[in-house]
Design a protein around this motif. Structure first.
Motif, PDB file in Angstrom:
ATOM      1  N   THR A 122       0.837  -1.197   0.000  1.00 48.40           N
ATOM      2  CA  THR A 122       0.000   0.000   0.000  1.00 48.40           C
ATOM      3  C   THR A 122       0.872   1.247   0.000  1.00 48.40           C
ATOM      4  O   THR A 122       2.090   1.176   0.181  1.00 48.40           O
ATOM      5  CB  THR A 122      -0.926   0.020   1.227  1.00 48.40           C
ATOM      6  N   HIS A 123       0.225   2.402  -0.170  1.00 48.42           N
ATOM      7  CA  HIS A 123       0.962   3.659  -0.213  1.00 48.42           C
ATOM      8  C   HIS A 123       1.370   4.137   1.171  1.00 48.42           C
ATOM      9  O   HIS A 123       2.431   4.732   1.343  1.00 48.42           O
ATOM     10  CB  HIS A 123       0.109   4.728  -0.905  1.00 48.42           C
ATOM     11  N   SER A 124       0.532   3.891   2.172  1.00 43.74           N
ATOM     12  CA  SER A 124       0.774   4.433   3.499  1.00 43.74           C
ATOM     13  C   SER A 124       0.546   3.366   4.557  1.00 43.74           C
ATOM     14  O   SER A 124      -0.112   2.356   4.298  1.00 43.74           O
ATOM     15  CB  SER A 124      -0.178   5.619   3.764  1.00 43.74           C
ATOM     16  N   PRO A 125       1.069   3.570   5.774  1.00 45.83           N
ATOM     17  CA  PRO A 125       0.792   2.609   6.852  1.00 45.83           C
ATOM     18  C   PRO A 125      -0.692   2.477   7.143  1.00 45.83           C
ATOM     19  O   PRO A 125      -1.167   1.387   7.455  1.00 45.83           O
ATOM     20  CB  PRO A 125       1.553   3.203   8.045  1.00 45.83           C
ATOM     21  N   ASP A 126      -1.441   3.575   7.042  1.00 40.91           N
ATOM     22  CA  ASP A 126      -2.873   3.484   7.276  1.00 40.91           C
ATOM     23  C   ASP A 126      -3.550   2.684   6.172  1.00 40.91           C
ATOM     24  O   ASP A 126      -4.500   1.939   6.423  1.00 40.91           O
ATOM     25  CB  ASP A 126      -3.495   4.875   7.358  1.00 40.91           C
ATOM     26  N   GLY A 127      -3.071   2.818   4.952  1.00 42.46           N
ATOM     27  CA  GLY A 127      -3.601   1.996   3.875  1.00 42.46           C
ATOM     28  C   GLY A 127      -3.353   0.519   4.126  1.00 42.46           C
ATOM     29  O   GLY A 127      -4.160  -0.334   3.742  1.00 42.46           O
ATOM     30  N   ARG A 128      -2.271   0.180   4.793  1.00 41.02           N
ATOM     31  CA  ARG A 128      -1.976  -1.209   5.143  1.00 41.02           C
ATOM     32  C   ARG A 128      -2.962  -1.725   6.186  1.00 41.02           C
ATOM     33  O   ARG A 128      -3.327  -2.904   6.177  1.00 41.02           O
ATOM     34  CB  ARG A 128      -0.549  -1.291   5.687  1.00 41.02           C
ATOM     35  N   ARG A 129      -3.399  -0.840   7.092  1.00 42.31           N
ATOM     36  CA  ARG A 129      -4.318  -1.256   8.147  1.00 42.31           C
ATOM     37  C   ARG A 129      -5.621  -1.804   7.586  1.00 42.31           C
ATOM     38  O   ARG A 129      -6.159  -2.800   8.087  1.00 42.31           O
ATOM     39  CB  ARG A 129      -4.609  -0.049   9.060  1.00 42.31           C
ATOM     40  N   ARG A 130      -6.161  -1.206   6.541  1.00 46.99           N
ATOM     41  CA  ARG A 130      -7.490  -1.574   6.075  1.00 46.99           C
ATOM     42  C   ARG A 130      -7.526  -2.941   5.393  1.00 46.99           C
ATOM     43  O   ARG A 130      -8.389  -3.748   5.733  1.00 46.99           O
ATOM     44  CB  ARG A 130      -8.030  -0.466   5.177  1.00 46.99           C
ATOM     45  N   PRO A 131      -6.637  -3.285   4.460  1.00 49.82           N
ATOM     46  CA  PRO A 131      -6.679  -4.660   3.932  1.00 49.82           C
ATOM     47  C   PRO A 131      -6.271  -5.701   4.965  1.00 49.82           C
ATOM     48  O   PRO A 131      -6.732  -6.839   4.906  1.00 49.82           O
ATOM     49  CB  PRO A 131      -5.691  -4.617   2.758  1.00 49.82           C
ATOM     50  N   THR A 132      -5.426  -5.299   5.920  1.00 48.64           N
ATOM     51  CA  THR A 132      -5.042  -6.243   6.976  1.00 48.64           C
ATOM     52  C   THR A 132      -6.265  -6.714   7.751  1.00 48.64           C
ATOM     53  O   THR A 132      -6.360  -7.883   8.128  1.00 48.64           O
ATOM     54  CB  THR A 132      -4.033  -5.581   7.923  1.00 48.64           C
ATOM     55  N   ALA A 133      -7.214  -5.807   7.968  1.00 48.56           N
ATOM     56  CA  ALA A 133      -8.423  -6.175   8.709  1.00 48.56           C
ATOM     57  C   ALA A 133      -9.267  -7.197   7.961  1.00 48.56           C
ATOM     58  O   ALA A 133     -10.096  -7.880   8.573  1.00 48.56           O
ATOM     59  CB  ALA A 133      -9.251  -4.926   8.984  1.00 48.56           C
ATOM     60  N   LEU A 134      -9.055  -7.350   6.648  1.00 50.28           N
ATOM     61  CA  LEU A 134      -9.840  -8.284   5.849  1.00 50.28           C
ATOM     62  C   LEU A 134      -9.192  -9.649   5.736  1.00 50.28           C
ATOM     63  O   LEU A 134      -9.783 -10.567   5.168  1.00 50.28           O
ATOM     64  CB  LEU A 134     -10.052  -7.709   4.440  1.00 50.28           C
ATOM     65  N   LEU A 135      -7.966  -9.802   6.249  1.00 48.08           N
ATOM     66  CA  LEU A 135      -7.214 -11.045   6.070  1.00 48.08           C
ATOM     67  C   LEU A 135      -7.262 -11.885   7.341  1.00 48.08           C
ATOM     68  O   LEU A 135      -7.229 -11.361   8.453  1.00 48.08           O
ATOM     69  CB  LEU A 135      -5.764 -10.743   5.696  1.00 48.08           C
TER      70      LEU A 135
END
Length: 808
Positions: free
Chosen positions: A473-486
């Protein structure tokens, strides 16, 4: 959407003006002072020639077509407030100026008078329309080690990749050693013949019957995957070299504080280079031509003249650098010569030719219609456009096209079973995406925030069948959102910056390629051409690449528009998600994406309009919203609310807003270079990328930050360049992140800086609640319907058309 009746707020404001954009040549050359700050200027400039401290350039490079930079003098007593640290505002549509005198900024309304906050989300305003309004962050979060910072590690890794790219291109064009490209039996026979000729091996041994191949009982084990070794740290310039440069700067009347930057830009012998050619000072980011001219006059005296070829060559390079800040990878020759003429270069064409002859620029002649047949008449010329660009961007763009063509053409059909199994395991929109990936090396995926679930499902399915898959992802916060789906807790999700630097991801194999079968890049519109080239070159043959993102958001802060170019080139499958963003916010943002500002019912106060009359009232209302109204009425605390405004400067820019928000939410003396523990900050490890975080403490090592749960130590000499307060951000700083609540500030003097991508990006940062502090009247719906992204000049579509078959 309705105008005043649909807002649900009392009419309290009017005002707001608009301004037409300038022509391309004028954009390249016209400088303005007091406007919002350029990204790279913020991150790379510590001063300016000519005596002003804290200078930052690139102010006019915001709108994509604008390539000029103007210097704003920083306040020496601001402890970093004006040494703006982020590299986010130079891209298209991005965070344009909110021009206002510094006196206006000093007089911004403070946090006092907050007693009126109850009206913002209580009786005075309710959810509803935004129309009209009229009178109504690679990860920069990587921990900084004792020997090198994360930014240094990333830049070093990028340098290693660029050297590898150059070696590969040199190998392609260099002479081929006899037999050097053979493999298998042909290579064995050639080696045998040479051995016999050299008397090293008897014929019977060489050409005897081969031994039977051993029977394979199990698949060969995977090669050991290990992280790519980090490149050695950059060596700091010698103290005596810096001292010599400082003396030259003093002789020319330039600030001696520029010495480290000049030495880093020019290398050893920088002092001699400056004395021989004072216009080399323009290679230091943040120096303008008029400042370099004054420096040259002081050093050269009577020998300095406007016709000096050294000046023309240097200004040509400077304009191309400013064009890159604005997003162009090259400039058309007429635009470049017109800009040179406005910079008092008397023979612009000769200046360009001189820069090309000296290797400081490259020239390209691109066919306007590459698919047209060759003219039958030898005397007839095919129409072309002549472009001029810098070598670094030309190399990156060509390497990116080569790498994408390699991925498209190197797909093996022999190992399709796991891909088919992954496609069978997916469902809905993810299944369509998985089927496309099963048969193609490059796939584009478009959609809004809710559409992230589809690449996340593809990632899960691919890993479930044993494929090596990773998402960036572009940002650490962007990483947070797909992580919640895995289901696996996000072990396979990182940032592009972390993947490139080696801090995240699967590491590299023995050949230096990423140990991946599938790479999914989320927030793909934020990829600039250099990062994209490094990323694609690092993928092994046969790997799949999925670029996923929302095409309506602001483009990358760096040069290029990779995602948009690929969508336009149509060289690979494009999967458009059918999953809309939910709720009133999703309905509003979807309408903006197609050029409309719809009327939206927001019974839960998901959208609130707060009309204001001027910038001072906008600041006052913003503080009320963040500190009182949103926490009380919506239940979102101040630390989870972001403020987004069009620019850094002006009476309602990020500087003014951060000053009053700090005073209200975390008052303190700012004893750590203007910062106190608990301050929200925006950290820019490299130009063009911003990571939100908080100040933890400070000591002799520097300023200690917590960014996305990772401790970062910023050396004290880099604090002013890299860290700013972060309650209020620009849209480019906020892209890639989302917050429970967002307050978007639109003062009247911001009308000319608004565009559809800016409004879309700013409004879509809110997850639960959006407040719009509205003072631009009809400029808002006009920007949404009419202000499209400014075009960027790039060569990627043409390069792809010549390398990738149209059938793809």
């Amino acid at each position: 959407m309705s105008t005043e009746p649909g807002l649900g707020a009392k009419p309290e404001a009017d005002g707001g003006t608009t301004a037409e954009g300038a022509t391309k040549a004028a954009d390249l050359t016209a400088g303005t002072t007091g406007t919002s700050d350029s990204p790279d200027a913020d991150a790379r400039t510590g001063g300016r020639a000519g005596g002003a401290d804290g200078a930052a350039t690139g102010d006019d490079a915001i709108g994509g077509g604008d390539a000029a930079a103007a210097v704003t003098a920083g306040d020496p007593g601001s402890n970093g407030a004006d040494g703006d640290a982020t590299g986010d505002d130079a891209a298209e549509g991005g965070d344009a100026a909110v021009a206002a005198p510094e006196g206006d900024e000093a007089g911004a309304v403070g946090p006092g008078g907050a007693g009126g906050a109850s009206g913002a989300l209580g009786e005075e305003a309710s959810g509803g329309s935004v129309e009209g309004g009229g009178s109504g962050s690679g990860d920069g979060a990587s921990a900084g080690g004792p020997q090198r910072s994360e930014a240094e590690a990333e830049l070093a890794a990028q340098q290693v990749e660029r050297e590898r790219i150059e070696r590969r291109k040199a190998e392609r064009t260099g002479p081929i050693e006899s037999g050097g490209k053979l493999s298998g039996k042909a290579a064995d026979l050639l080696a045998a013949i040479r051995a016999v000729e050299g008397g090293e091996k008897p014929v019977a041994t060489v050409f005897g019957d081969p031994e039977p191949a051993p029977r394979r009982t199990a698949p060969a084990p995977e090669p050991v995957r290990r992280p790519q070794p980090a490149a050695p740290a950059a060596v700091a310039p010698a103290a005596e070299t810096v001292a010599a440069v400082r003396r030259v700067l003093a002789d020319g009347g330039a600030p001696e504080s520029l010495a480290p930057q000049v030495t880093a830009a020019l290398g050893e012998g920088a002092d001699a280079l400056l004395r021989e050619d004072p216009w080399h000072l323009l290679r230091v980011f943040g120096v303008r031509p008029d400042q370099a001219d004054g420096f040259a006059r002081a050093l050269l005296g009577a020998e300095c003249g406007p016709d000096d070829e050294r000046r023309g060559r240097a200004v040509t390079g400077w304009l191309l650098e400013q064009a890159a800040v604005a997003g162009h990878t090259a400039l058309e020759m007429p635009a470049l010569t017109a800009a040179l003429a406005q910079r008092a270069v008397r023979d612009p064409e000769a200046a360009v030719q001189d820069a090309i002859a000296e290797g400081e620029a490259l020239v390209f002649q691109d066919a306007l219609d590459p698919g047209a047949p060759e003219p039958e008449d030898d005397e007839e010329e095919r129409p072309v456009r002549v472009l001029v660009g810098l070598e670094r961007y030309a190399l990156a763009e060509e390497s990116l096209a080569d790498g994408l063509a390699r991925l498209v053409n190197s797909l093996s059909k022999d190992a399709s079973e796991p891909w088919e199994a992954a496609a069978a395991a997916a469902s809905g929109g993810a299944a369509e995406l998985a089927r496309a990936v099963a048969g193609h090396g490059l796939v584009l995926h478009t959609g809004g925030e809710a559409a992230r679930a589809e690449p996340a499902a593809l990632l899960t399915a691919a890993r479930a069948v044993g494929l090596r898959a990773f998402a960036a992802t572009h940002s650490p916060d962007g990483r947070r959102r797909p992580t919640a789906l895995l289901a696996d807790g996000g072990e396979a999700v990182g940032t592009v910056a972390g993947l490139l630097s080696g801090a995240e991801g699967p590491g590299r194999d023995a050949d230096g390629a990423l140990a991946l079968d599938l790479l999914i890049v989320l927030d793909a519109p934020q990829l600039d051409v250099e990062d994209a080239a490094i990323l694609v070159e690092a993928l092994p043959d046969g790997a799949r690449l999925v670029l996923s993102g929302d095409p309506a958001v602001l483009w990358s802060a760096g040069a290029g528009r990779v995602f948009a170019d690929l969508l336009a080139a149509r060289v690979c499958p494009q999967i458009a998600s059918r999953t809309p963003d939910p709720g009133p916010l999703g309905e509003l943002v979807s309408g903006i994406g197609v050029g409309e500002l719809p009327q939206v019912e927001a019974p839960g106060k998901e959208i609130v309009i707060v009309p204001v009359r001027d910038a001072g009232e906008a600041v006052h209302r913003t503080v009320q919203l963040v500190a009182d109204s949103v926490p009380r009425a919506i239940g979102v605390p101040a630390e989870q609310t972001v403020v987004i405004t069009p620019g850094h400067g002006g009476a309602a820019g990020t500087r003014a807003l951060n000053t009053v928000l700090k005073e209200r939410l975390n008052p303190g003396p700012g004893r750590f270079g203007g910062f106190d523990p608990g301050d929200r900050i925006a950290y820019s490890p490299v130009p063009g990328r911003t990571v939100p975080g908080r100040v933890v403490t400070a000591d002799a090592d520097g300023l200690h930050l917590s960014c996305a749960g990772v401790t970062v130590v910023v050396p004290k000499e880099r604090v002013e360049q890299s860290v700013r307060h972060g309650w209020a951000l620009t849209a480019h700083q906020a892209v890639g992140g989302r917050w429970p609540a967002a307050v978007v500030v639109l003062p009247g003097d911001a009308a000319q800086s608004l565009s559809r991508p800016w409004v879309y990006t700013a409004f879509s940062r809110a997850e639960r609640h959006l407040s719009v502090v509205h003072g631009v009247e009809q400029a808002l719906p006009r920007a949404v319907s009419e202000a499209l992204p400014k075009p960027r000049t790039t060569r990627l579509p043409l390069l792809l058309k010549t390398q990738v078959p149209a059938g793809n």
